[in-house]
Structure formats: structure tokens, C-alpha cells
Design a protein around this motif. Structure first.
Motif, PDB file in Angstrom:
ATOM      1  N   ILE A 125       0.865  -1.173   0.000  1.00  0.00           N
ATOM      2  CA  ILE A 125       0.000   0.000   0.000  1.00  0.00           C
ATOM      3  C   ILE A 125       0.904   1.226   0.000  1.00  0.00           C
ATOM      4  CG2 ILE A 125      -1.721   1.308   1.302  1.00  0.00           C
ATOM      5  CD1 ILE A 125      -2.913  -1.154   0.204  1.00  0.00           C
ATOM      6  N   ASP A 126       0.774   2.017  -1.036  1.00  0.00           N
ATOM      7  CA  ASP A 126       1.611   3.201  -1.239  1.00  0.00           C
ATOM      8  C   ASP A 126       0.976   4.414  -0.551  1.00  0.00           C
ATOM      9  OD1 ASP A 126       3.688   4.671  -2.271  1.00  0.00           O
ATOM     10  OD2 ASP A 126       3.227   4.250  -4.370  1.00  0.00           O
ATOM     11  N   ASP A 127       1.806   5.367  -0.186  1.00  0.00           N
ATOM     12  CA  ASP A 127       1.312   6.641   0.384  1.00  0.00           C
ATOM     13  C   ASP A 127       0.358   6.402   1.549  1.00  0.00           C
ATOM     14  OD1 ASP A 127       2.638   7.532  -1.857  1.00  0.00           O
ATOM     15  OD2 ASP A 127       0.835   8.110  -2.954  1.00  0.00           O
ATOM     16  N   PHE A 128       0.635   5.392   2.358  1.00  0.00           N
ATOM     17  CA  PHE A 128      -0.295   5.015   3.421  1.00  0.00           C
ATOM     18  C   PHE A 128      -0.548   6.189   4.377  1.00  0.00           C
ATOM     19  CE2 PHE A 128      -1.524   3.267   7.555  1.00  0.00           C
ATOM     20  CZ  PHE A 128      -2.667   2.580   7.170  1.00  0.00           C
ATOM     21  N   ALA A 159       9.376   3.266   5.301  1.00  0.00           N
ATOM     22  CA  ALA A 159       9.217   4.723   5.363  1.00  0.00           C
ATOM     23  C   ALA A 159       9.646   5.347   4.047  1.00  0.00           C
ATOM     24  CB  ALA A 159      10.040   5.287   6.519  1.00  0.00           C
ATOM     25  N   GLU A 160       8.759   6.133   3.448  1.00  0.00           N
ATOM     26  CA  GLU A 160       9.034   6.799   2.167  1.00  0.00           C
ATOM     27  C   GLU A 160       9.616   8.181   2.412  1.00  0.00           C
ATOM     28  OE1 GLU A 160       6.049   6.019  -1.317  1.00  0.00           O
ATOM     29  OE2 GLU A 160       4.980   6.987   0.314  1.00  0.00           O
ATOM     30  N   GLY A 161      10.441   8.624   1.494  1.00  0.00           N
ATOM     31  CA  GLY A 161      10.895  10.020   1.525  1.00  0.00           C
ATOM     32  C   GLY A 161      11.833  10.349   2.662  1.00  0.00           C
TER      33      GLY A 161
END
Ligand code: C2E
Ligand code: MG
Ligand code: MG
Ligand code: MG
Length: 280
Positions: free
Chosen positions: A177-180, A234-236
Motif C-alpha cells: 500500500i503506497d502513500d499510506f 518509510a518513504e521520503g
């Protein structure tokens, strides 16, 4: 005078709107041409854990000779409104699988994460066919592929999506799941779907090192992921302080500029080789 002003401001508005429509149509035409002429390309960003690179995300790039670089956030929605998204996704899947087959010669268990649009899930049979043929052509197991979808995919067609994920899951394909945290999540969907990874949106990570509330929220997301036996990424992640915060919370999968920007295949290989050298 007032009347005149009103009229001209209306005119301004309407011309802006038609400009917008014109621009959108122009972009769609150019995008269609770019797809046809294979002028899109992929870049790859590493996903890192304690052992280094365990996966890569494929990200689409479009550079038009006239308009310059058009960001994915701008052209993907245009592709989604037309049927172009199907062709684009199929191309991205095939290119990504071929790339990961080459990469696996150096780094055997690494897999590729590909972004899938909610629109693609409306045609599950087509998507499934494309993926299975792609894996077969590249001589890869399903575990070489992860599909990233946003929470919004569950807004339309939960039943089909559910079936699609379960089908593909049998081949070892993973789901993320992206951008959760930014879309319409439902814990029920998370409970019922065979999902492997929660990608915490960049907006929560950005100031995690200086915002107690964000820190608390991320802590909560990690608990949820753990309860669901899902991995959390963790993105970004851009700076050391963010990475440290996340590690203290027990999150040890990262992606972001702190490690590497998305790179062309050739540059990615150089990055990977230096990463492998550091470890040995
Ligand atoms: P996403 O899947 O959430 O991808 C992450 C975005 O964050 C990428 O932007 C990436 O370049 C950027 N990013 C990575 N690390 C950092 C960081 O440390 N700081 C900041 N500020 N940004 C970072 P990009 O490549 O512009 O893509 C934007 C979105 O467009 C993607 O978000 C995804 O939703 C969509 N997209 C990109 N490629 C594809 C594709 O092949 N198919 C589909 N359907 N969507 C795509
Ligand atoms: Mg993504
Ligand atoms: Mg994301
Ligand atoms: Mg996104």
C-alpha cells in the motif's frame, strides 16, 4: 465600470479554463506519441534495510523535447483518464521485469516494486495476463515483483481487486500500500487482503524528527502493520535524523534521497556496486 470588470474577469476565467483544457489535450496527444515512440523511460530507487538494498521501485519519467521534463504526478492522471494507462502499465511491468532479471545476476533476491493505477485493477484479467507473461518471458518467479497500489484502489471494485490480489498472491507476487495514511484507508481492507508492505507516506516522515504528533502517528502505523504481519517502509527519508527516529521506533525499511535518488539503470548499477563493496 463594474460591469466591464465583471465581464473581463469572467473572460479571464473562461480563457484560463479553456487554456487548461487545451493544455490537457495537448499533453494527452504528446503522451500518446511518447508512448508510441518509446520516449518514456524508467528510473529506479533502492529500498534499504539492515542488509542494504533489498528491492527497487521503478518510477516512470517523461521528457518531451519541447516541454522538458513532465512529472509523473502530472502525466499519470492524464494517462488514467484515457485508456493510455493500460498500455503504459504494461510497458512499465515488462521493462521492470527485464531490468530486475539483469539485476538479479548481481543481487539474487532483490525484487522490483511497480506502481499500479486503480484503473488497472478495473481490468484484472488483462493485468494478470500481462504480469504472468512478463514473468515467464523474463524467466522470473512471482517473488521478483511487488505491486504498489494506493488505498484508493479499494474505493472502486473491492471485490475484483481482492480476487486479483489473491490470484496473483498464489504466484508469490507481493503487494504494497503506497502513500499510506493519505487516502481512504479502511482497516477492514487491510485485514482481508493479502498485503505485504505498508509504505508510510512521505508527509509523515518529513518532520518526524521534530514533530511529536507525527512521531506518534508513525508509531501507531508501525503497531498496526505489526498486528497485520505487514512490513513497514518509510518513504521520503531525506536526512539522517529521520532515519534515526525511525530506527528507534523499530522501522528498518527505508526509501528516499538520503540513500539515493531514483537512477537510470546504468547509474543504479554503479550505486549498487559501491553499496556491495562497502559491505564486503
Ligand atoms: P510514489 O509511488 O509514492 O513514488 C515516490 C515519489 O517520491 C517519486 O516521485 C520519487 O521520486 C519521490 N521521492 C523518493 N524519495 C524522495 C525523497 O526523499 N524526497 C522527496 N521529496 N521525494 C522523494 P515521482 O517519481 O515523481 O513519482 C510520483 C508519483 O507518480 C509516484 O508516487 C506514483 O504515484 C506515480 N508514478 C510514478 N511512476 C509510475 C508508474 O510507472 N505507474 C503509475 N501508475 N504511477 C507512477
Ligand atoms: Mg510507489
Ligand atoms: Mg508513495
Ligand atoms: Mg504517490
Amino acid at each position: 465600470h463594474a460591469k466591464k470588470q465583471g465581464k473581463s474577469s469572467f473572460k479571464l476565467y473562461s480563457s484560463r479554463l479553456s487554456d487548461k483544457i487545451h493544455c490537457r489535450q495537448k499533453l494527452e496527444t504528446l503522451l500518446r506519441l511518447a508512448v508510441k515512440n518509446e520516449e518514456l523511460h524508467l528510473v529506479f530507487q533502492p529500498q534499504i534495510n539492515e542488509d542494504g538494498v533489498f528491492a527497487i521501485e521503478a518510477l516512470l519519467r517523461w521528457e518531451d523535447p519541447e516541454l522538458g521534463v513532465i512529472s509523473a504526478d502530472e502525466f499519470i492522471p492524464i494517462a488514467e483518464e484515457s485508456l493510455l494507462i493500460e498500455e503504459i502499465t504494461h510497458w512499465v511491468i515488462n521493462q521492470s521485469l527485464q531490468m530486475i532479471a539483469r539485476l538479479r545476476l548481481i543481487c539474487p533476491s532483490v525484487y522490483v516494486a511497480v506502481n499500479i493505477s486503480a484503473k488497472n485493477c478495473l481490468y484484472p484479467e488483462k493485468l494478470k495476463h500481462c504480469i504472468l507473461t512478463g514473468l515467464n518471458d523474463a524467466n522470473l518467479p512471482g517473488s521478483a515483483l511487488e505491486l504498489e497500489v494506493t488505498e484508493n484502489v479499494f474505493l472502486q471494485n473491492v471485490h475484483n481487486t481482492n480476487k486479483l490480489f489473491k490470484d496473483l498472491g498464489h504466484y508469490g507476487i507481493r503487494f504494497a500500500i503506497d502513500d499510506f495514511g493519505t487516502g481512504y484507508s479502511s482497516l477492514t481492507y487491510l485485514l482481508n487482503l493479502p498485503l505485504n508492505t505498508l509504505k508510510i507516506d512521505r508527509s509523515f516522515i518529513q518532520d518526524i524528527h521534530c514533530n511529536k504528533i507525527k512521531l506518534g502517528v508513525v508509531k501507531g502505523i508501525l503497531v498496526i502493520a505489526k498486528s497485520l504481519s505487514m512490513n513497514c517502509l518509510a518513504e521520503g527519508v531525506e536526512i539522517e535524523a529521520q532515519k534515526q527516529c525511525l530506527e528507534e521506533l523499530g522501522c528498518n525499511r527505508f526509501q528516499g534521497y538520503y540513500f539515493s535518488k531514483p537512477l537510470r539503470e546504468k547509474d543504479f548499477l554503479l550505486y549498487l556496486k559501491s553499496d556491495l563493496l562497502q559491505k564486503s
